[in-house]
Scaffold this motif. Structure first.
Motif, PDB file in Angstrom:
ATOM      1  N   LYS A 184      -1.587  21.313  58.750  1.00  0.00           N
ATOM      2  CA  LYS A 184      -2.662  20.432  59.212  1.00  0.00           C
ATOM      3  C   LYS A 184      -2.353  19.081  58.587  1.00  0.00           C
ATOM      4  O   LYS A 184      -2.659  18.834  57.424  1.00  0.00           O
TER       5      LYS A 184
ATOM      6  N   ALA B 185      -8.807  23.833  62.674  1.00  0.00           N
ATOM      7  CA  ALA B 185      -9.806  23.103  63.450  1.00  0.00           C
ATOM      8  C   ALA B 185     -10.990  22.629  62.607  1.00  0.00           C
ATOM      9  O   ALA B 185     -11.971  22.112  63.144  1.00  0.00           O
TER      10      ALA B 185
ATOM     11  N   PRO C 203     -13.476  20.492  61.036  1.00  0.00           N
ATOM     12  CA  PRO C 203     -13.736  19.099  61.411  1.00  0.00           C
ATOM     13  C   PRO C 203     -14.015  18.200  60.211  1.00  0.00           C
ATOM     14  O   PRO C 203     -14.257  18.682  59.108  1.00  0.00           O
TER      15      PRO C 203
END
Lengths: 158, 108
Positions: A47, A58, A60
């Motif tokens: 990431k 994912a 956020p």
């Protein structure tokens, strides 16, 4: 004729940071993260510049109160780095269940032994686990590829 | 660091991603329904309406009003003994002033 496998370039330890339930894996030698993932049969992905569990890719950088965040209902409206948002919402990643959960739902009790320079625990700690009477929210750890042990240089509590 | 998201506001209530939010600092009176952006920064949330189209309309109306004033003034200047010669222009001016005031309220 014997075959020798060179192991030059393979590290013997790898760093693992848990920041309020967001796990970051840092390799000293290229390939260490893949080795670790292979040993424990888990999915780790990059990431940006860090490696983490596939389920956290994912995560956020914001949350809206009442809206969905990683399959949970956000408790606050917040912005920041993914782990900061998770902390604000009281969420951690339970890698044993492969999902993000409320930290208060983790009821696992572990034994954290204190050595001269490190703490020792059996395996990788799930954030939210209870050691003594305190709930662990994060740590800095080292995994030893040779004996497959985990050593914890820092442990933080809720 | 701050986060900017699309949001909407109606009667002082801000919504974002389907959720009505509390404690949002609305920049502008938020009287009229509007689309805008939600800014999340340092634990505080702000709503900024997108008012550019409304602002253009207000400025256009203002130009029209000023044009009408100029017409009336020119007419007065050229008037001799013809009362109500500028009545039509004055009525048009009053209509434009009323529209301007309405747009100004919405802009706030």
């Amino acid at each position: 004729m014997s075959t020798r496998i060179k192991t030059f370039g393979l590290g013997f330890k790898m760093r693992i940071d848990c920041i309020h339930g967001f796990y970051v894996f840092t390799e000293e030698y290229a390939g260490d993260v893949a080795r670790f993932a292979s040993i424990f049969r888990i999915d780790l992905e990059s990431k940006g510049e860090l490696f983490t569990f596939k389920d956290l890719i994912a995560a956020p950088d914001y949350s809206i109160k009442g809206a969905d965040i990683l399959a949970n209902k956000a408790k606050v409206t917040h912005e920041g780095r993914p782990w900061e948002v998770m902390e604000a919402n009281g969420l951690v990643y339970d890698f044993t269940a492969e999902k993000v959960v409320d930290i208060n739902s983790i009821r696992q009790v572990i034994t954290l032994s204190k050595g001269l320079e490190y703490y020792f625990a059996d395996g990788l700690i799930v954030a939210g686990s209870i050691a003594g009477s305190q709930k662990i929210k994060g740590f800095k750890a080292w995994f030893n590829f040779r004996d497959r042990s985990f050593k914890y240089s820092e442990v933080s509590f809720v | 660091m701050s986060k900017v998201l699309n949001a909407s506001c109606e009667a002082g209530s801000v919504s974002c991603e389907g959720q009505k939010l509390e404690g949002v600092v609305i920049l502008g009176e938020g009287v009229e329904a509007s689309e805008g952006v939600l800014i999340i920064q340092n634990g505080v949330t702000y709503y900024v309406p997108k008012t550019s189209p409304d602002l253009k309309e207000v400025i256009t109306l203002l130009n029209d009003i000023l044009g009408s004033i100029a017409t009336i003034a020119t007419g007065i200047d050229a008037a001799t003994n013809s009362p109500n010669a500028q009545a039509a222009a004055i009525a048009q001016l009053q209509t434009k002033i009323s529209q301007f005031n309405q747009k100004g309220e919405a802009l706030r």
